[in-house]
Design an enzyme around this catalytic site. Structure first.
Site, mmCIF file in Angstrom:
data_model
loop_
_atom_site.group_PDB
_atom_site.id
_atom_site.type_symbol
_atom_site.label_atom_id
_atom_site.label_comp_id
_atom_site.label_asym_id
_atom_site.label_seq_id
_atom_site.Cartn_x
_atom_site.Cartn_y
_atom_site.Cartn_z
ATOM 1 N N ASP A 1 44.217 46.786 35.098
ATOM 2 C CA ASP A 1 44.136 45.552 34.306
ATOM 3 C C ASP A 1 42.747 45.317 33.718
ATOM 4 O O ASP A 1 42.582 44.527 32.802
ATOM 5 C CB ASP A 1 44.633 44.325 35.088
ATOM 6 C CG ASP A 1 43.918 44.113 36.393
ATOM 7 O OD1 ASP A 1 43.013 44.898 36.729
ATOM 8 O OD2 ASP A 1 44.274 43.144 37.102
ATOM 9 N N ARG A 2 41.732 46.013 34.235
ATOM 10 C CA ARG A 2 40.380 45.841 33.677
ATOM 11 C C ARG A 2 40.044 46.979 32.717
ATOM 12 O O ARG A 2 40.598 48.074 32.850
ATOM 13 C CB ARG A 2 39.336 45.856 34.786
ATOM 14 C CG ARG A 2 39.472 44.723 35.746
ATOM 15 C CD ARG A 2 38.362 44.776 36.759
ATOM 16 N NE ARG A 2 38.456 43.639 37.647
ATOM 17 C CZ ARG A 2 37.424 43.047 38.242
ATOM 18 N NH1 ARG A 2 36.212 43.520 38.062
ATOM 19 N NH2 ARG A 2 37.609 42.014 39.033
ATOM 20 N N SER B 1 34.768 39.497 33.718
ATOM 21 C CA SER B 1 34.983 40.525 34.737
ATOM 22 C C SER B 1 35.801 41.697 34.174
ATOM 23 O O SER B 1 36.646 42.247 34.856
ATOM 24 C CB SER B 1 35.676 39.919 35.954
ATOM 25 O OG SER B 1 36.864 39.263 35.575
ATOM 26 N N LYS C 1 46.027 40.601 32.565
ATOM 27 C CA LYS C 1 45.093 41.282 31.689
ATOM 28 C C LYS C 1 45.494 42.747 31.622
ATOM 29 O O LYS C 1 46.180 43.242 32.515
ATOM 30 C CB LYS C 1 43.651 41.100 32.158
ATOM 31 C CG LYS C 1 43.373 41.500 33.586
ATOM 32 C CD LYS C 1 41.984 41.005 33.951
ATOM 33 C CE LYS C 1 41.523 41.553 35.284
ATOM 34 N NZ LYS C 1 41.873 40.701 36.412
ATOM 35 N N ARG D 1 43.395 40.176 49.746
ATOM 36 C CA ARG D 1 42.655 41.451 49.793
ATOM 37 C C ARG D 1 41.865 41.524 51.091
ATOM 38 O O ARG D 1 41.106 40.609 51.417
ATOM 39 C CB ARG D 1 41.703 41.572 48.605
ATOM 40 C CG ARG D 1 42.467 41.702 47.318
ATOM 41 C CD ARG D 1 41.588 41.945 46.116
ATOM 42 N NE ARG D 1 42.402 41.813 44.917
ATOM 43 C CZ ARG D 1 41.931 41.747 43.687
ATOM 44 N NH1 ARG D 1 40.632 41.810 43.474
ATOM 45 N NH2 ARG D 1 42.745 41.630 42.663
ATOM 46 N N SER E 1 42.918 46.121 43.344
ATOM 47 C CA SER E 1 42.316 46.168 42.010
ATOM 48 C C SER E 1 41.168 47.157 41.889
ATOM 49 O O SER E 1 41.339 48.348 42.087
ATOM 50 C CB SER E 1 41.875 44.758 41.632
ATOM 51 O OG SER E 1 41.441 44.747 40.317
ATOM 52 N N HIS E 2 39.970 46.635 41.614
ATOM 53 C CA HIS E 2 38.794 47.471 41.350
ATOM 54 C C HIS E 2 38.067 47.841 42.642
ATOM 55 O O HIS E 2 37.040 48.505 42.592
ATOM 56 C CB HIS E 2 37.838 46.704 40.444
ATOM 57 C CG HIS E 2 37.472 45.372 41.039
ATOM 58 N ND1 HIS E 2 38.354 44.316 41.065
ATOM 59 C CD2 HIS E 2 36.366 44.947 41.670
ATOM 60 C CE1 HIS E 2 37.792 43.297 41.673
ATOM 61 N NE2 HIS E 2 36.583 43.650 42.058
ATOM 62 N N ASP F 1 40.277 50.095 35.624
ATOM 63 C CA ASP F 1 40.083 50.004 37.080
ATOM 64 C C ASP F 1 41.292 50.543 37.835
ATOM 65 O O ASP F 1 42.249 51.048 37.225
ATOM 66 C CB ASP F 1 39.780 48.561 37.495
ATOM 67 C CG ASP F 1 40.974 47.645 37.351
ATOM 68 O OD1 ASP F 1 41.856 47.947 36.518
ATOM 69 O OD2 ASP F 1 41.042 46.627 38.061
ATOM 70 N N THR G 1 37.819 30.945 36.829
ATOM 71 C CA THR G 1 38.007 32.380 37.013
ATOM 72 C C THR G 1 39.367 32.646 37.659
ATOM 73 O O THR G 1 39.748 31.973 38.611
ATOM 74 C CB THR G 1 36.886 32.920 37.932
ATOM 75 O OG1 THR G 1 35.664 32.799 37.225
ATOM 76 C CG2 THR G 1 37.126 34.361 38.310
ATOM 77 N N ASP H 1 43.961 49.361 39.291
ATOM 78 C CA ASP H 1 45.333 48.937 38.971
ATOM 79 C C ASP H 1 45.564 48.757 37.473
ATOM 80 O O ASP H 1 46.631 48.293 37.072
ATOM 81 C CB ASP H 1 45.703 47.664 39.734
ATOM 82 C CG ASP H 1 44.874 46.474 39.319
ATOM 83 O OD1 ASP H 1 43.696 46.659 38.964
ATOM 84 O OD2 ASP H 1 45.393 45.347 39.356
ATOM 85 N N GLU I 1 38.027 37.526 30.223
ATOM 86 C CA GLU I 1 37.062 37.134 31.238
ATOM 87 C C GLU I 1 35.901 38.105 31.245
ATOM 88 O O GLU I 1 36.049 39.282 30.891
ATOM 89 C CB GLU I 1 37.714 37.157 32.613
ATOM 90 C CG GLU I 1 38.851 36.182 32.776
ATOM 91 C CD GLU I 1 39.326 36.161 34.199
ATOM 92 O OE1 GLU I 1 38.837 35.315 34.956
ATOM 93 O OE2 GLU I 1 40.151 37.007 34.568
HETATM 94 C C1 G16 Z 1 40.625 39.236 39.625
HETATM 95 C C2 G16 Z 1 41.262 38.202 38.766
HETATM 96 C C3 G16 Z 1 40.375 37.906 37.589
HETATM 97 C C4 G16 Z 1 38.980 37.532 38.053
HETATM 98 C C5 G16 Z 1 38.436 38.630 38.931
HETATM 99 C C6 G16 Z 1 37.076 38.355 39.520
HETATM 100 O O1 G16 Z 1 40.566 40.439 38.918
HETATM 101 O O2 G16 Z 1 42.521 38.634 38.303
HETATM 102 O O3 G16 Z 1 40.966 36.900 36.849
HETATM 103 O O4 G16 Z 1 38.140 37.341 36.966
HETATM 104 O O5 G16 Z 1 39.320 38.853 39.992
HETATM 105 O O6 G16 Z 1 37.186 37.424 40.500
HETATM 106 P P1 G16 Z 1 35.983 37.080 41.467
HETATM 107 O O7 G16 Z 1 34.804 36.817 40.579
HETATM 108 O O8 G16 Z 1 36.479 35.883 42.183
HETATM 109 O O9 G16 Z 1 35.723 38.273 42.338
HETATM 110 P P2 G16 Z 1 41.109 41.793 39.526
HETATM 111 O O10 G16 Z 1 40.909 42.795 38.435
HETATM 112 O O11 G16 Z 1 40.238 42.033 40.734
HETATM 113 O O12 G16 Z 1 42.521 41.526 39.891
#
Ligand code: G16
Length: 586
Positions: free
Chosen positions: A291-292, A377, A388, A26, A119-120, A287, A356, A289, A375
């Protein structure tokens, strides 16, 4: 149709910063726009993860449609062809949610998938972009795979790409550009919606939408879930479209930050806390994409750790998939408050603690050790796929509310709790069990964790690493007496660093956060985010348990204040970072 594929080899040089974090690579869009940046990442990926020989190799690709996706998706297709993939399955207009990619990989027995999303994180010309690889189980690639990919990317001197015009992915169609090669452009929703129909009782959920008093709202935040939400909530369950907000995916998410928490999904939150009888009974957001998820009730917020525990508690009773398959075990990431641990203990099923990152759940799922995981998050999911799944979590909650409502306020003519209404709603039949009631009953049974996460975003990277390293060296492994002295807190108990050994393949992942425990079982966990696209984000997770019913409705901030004070004092976060307070509290 041309008869042969013509290839182009282009000289390049390595990009040392192209290292995947918690979930793929990212960075800001201008970084991805550098000449050869995307191509290098793909070259290293397809070289280290080549398509298998002896079968029709299949790659799935798509994403949340964020800015720059339409350029990158063409590169993915052309480089996959150059490296020998025979079939590429693409979402129409490049749209596929992350859970949907995982579902398609599994359904179509694909060899992998490339997901274009950050993602978010926000989108747009100066915002974030991301690329992520999922393996043939549908799971995010394990750390070892991405390490090998990165190492190879650092040796590149050239990449190879198919020398063909762009493919038209604006309509569902099958293109055969060369003999033996197929580009299949699919409807983004079909496979995913069919999968949901196999998991949930759609008649049960529909019966909830038919109850007179049930008001529902959903916010897609202009992310990828919009089309899926319209199909599910409007077309399948009959929810009026006016209740579905921001359901058209936009490259910049309409300027929104597509992160379903109480800060960024504030329009939804305001709706759910509106001081009027019109306040919905249930609200949810996903979010960018998909998944959240965030779950809200009328004037209440469901913490993701509670949501995971409540789903695990009710799944076998309310969701046909789990009634059939059972819940074999559960898992949560280390900073997630251990609500689900208590449910697991009560059900005598195993509970695992992982670092995580969703990728750490994959092996446990494949080995049949867990059925449901989540999680802090805002991620919840199960073995139905290997990501997720935001909408899946919403459907779980709708199933629980529908099931409980049918039990307490049966619909006329229905003998079973899962039947759809067979006659007009009377006023008692129109009632629904509230989200708050479900939470109160669950807290009464298992106790309540007061939970908060404090994020310090955009911290200078060197300062953030130095804070983390100093804190770890000062606290980890010290005796209770030493900790009491160092922290000036008489409740200090123990501190360690979470190092994880995968129970399935023995792979080792060190240094996944500092876990500080207090005498009464409260704790804080500190780690650096692996998903920020620039600078560093320090995350501090606080939790405190209580089984005293009289305390349940106290404010989190008040209950957790002593923990926050101890962390602030011992970490010197204000002095080191210059941040007076966290940028986001969830
Ligand atoms: C990603 C991962 C998750 C993780 C989250 C937060 O989510 O797929 O498993 O919990 O990042 O990560 P960090 O605390 O390292 O920022 P997503 O939804 O961004 O793909």
């Amino acid at each position: 149709m041309a008869s042969t594929l013509s290839l182009k080899t282009v000289p390049t040089k390595p990009f040392p910063d192209a290292l995947a974090g918690t979930s793929g690579l990212r960075k800001k869009v201008p970084v991805f726009m550098q000449e050869n940046y995307v191509e290098n990442w793909l070259e290293a990926l397809f070289f280290t993860q080549p398509p298998p020989a002896g079968k029709e190799s299949i790659l799935v690709t798509g994403g949340d449609g964020r800015f720059y996706s339409e350029v990158v998706i063409q590169k993915v297709m052309k480089m996959a062809l150059a490296h020998g993939y025979k079939r590429i399955i693409v979402g129409k207009d490049g749209i596929l949610s992350t859970p949907s990619v995982s579902a398609i990989i599994r359904e179509r027995k694909a060899d992998g998938g490339v997901i274009l999303t950050a993602s978010h994180n926000p989108g747009g010309p100066t915002q974030d972009f991301g690329m992520k690889y999922n393996i043939s189980s549908g799971a995010p690639a394990p750390e070892g795979v991405m390490h090998a990919q990165y190492e190879h990317s650092q040796k590149l001197t050239s990449y190879t790409i198919a020398d063909v015009p762009d493919f038209d992915i604006s309509k569902v169609q099958t293109i055969i550009p060369f003999s033996g090669v197929t580009i299949e452009i699919i409807d983004p929703c079909d496979i995913y919606i069919n999968l949901m129909k196999q998991i949930f009782n759609f008649d049960l959920i529909k019966s909830l939408f038919q109850r007179k008093h049930f008001k529902f709202t959903f916010d897609a935040l202009h992310g990828v879930t919009g089309p899926y939400a319209l199909r599910l909530f409007h077309e399948e369950f009959g929810c009026p479209v006016e209740c579905l907000m921001n359901c058209n995916p936009l490259p910049d998410f309409g300027g929104l930050h597509p992160d379903p928490n109480q800060v960024y999904a504030h329009t939804l939150v305001e709706r759910m806390y509106a001081d009027s009888s019109n306040c919905p009974d249930f609200g949810a957001a996903c979010d960018g994409d998909g998944d959240r998820n965030m779950i809200l009730g009328n004037h209440c917020f469901v913490n993701p750790a509670d949501s995971l525990a409540i789903i695990a508690e009710s799944a076998s009773e309310c969701i046909p998939f789990f009634a059939r398959e059972g819940v074999k075990g559960v898992a949560r990431s280390s900073p997630t408050a251990p609500c689900v641990d208590r449910v697991a203990a009560a059900k005598s099923i195993p509970c695992y603690e992982t670092p995580t990152g969703w990728k750490f759940f994959g092996n446990l799922m494949d080995a049949g050790k867990i059925s449901i995981c989540g999680e802090e998050s805002f991620g919840t999911g199960s073995i139905h796929i290997r990501e997720k799944d935001g909408l899946w979590a919403v459907l779980c909650w709708l199933s629980i509310i529908a099931h409980e409502s049918n039990k307490r306020y049966p619909l006329s003519g229905s003998s079973s709790s899962s039947a759809a209404p067979s006659s007009a709603d009377s006023s008692a039949e129109g009632k629904v069990v509230s989200v708050q009631e479900i939470m109160d009953e669950y807290w009464t049974k298992h106790g309540k964790y007061f939970i908060q996460r404090h994020d310090y975003e955009g911290v200078d990277s060197t300062k953030a690493h130095s804070l983390y390293d100093t804190l770890r060296d000062t606290l980890a492994g010290k005796s209770e007496e030493e900790l009491k002295k160092i922290t000036g807190d008489d409740n200090a108990k123990s501190c360690d660093v979470f190092n994880y050994t995968d129970p399935v393949d023995g792979s080792y992942s060190p240094n996944n956060g500092i876990r500080f425990k207090f005498v009464d079982g409260s704790r804080f966990v500190v780690r650096l985010s692996g998903t920020s696209s620039s600078g560093a984000t320090i995350r501090v997770y606080y939790e405190k348990y209580s089984d005293d019913k009289a305390q349940f409705h106290k404010k989190e901030a008040e209950v957790l204040e002593p923990l926050v004070a101890t962390f602030s004092r011992v970490s010197k976060i204000r002095e080191i970072t210059g941040f007076e307070k966290p940028t986001v509290i969830t």
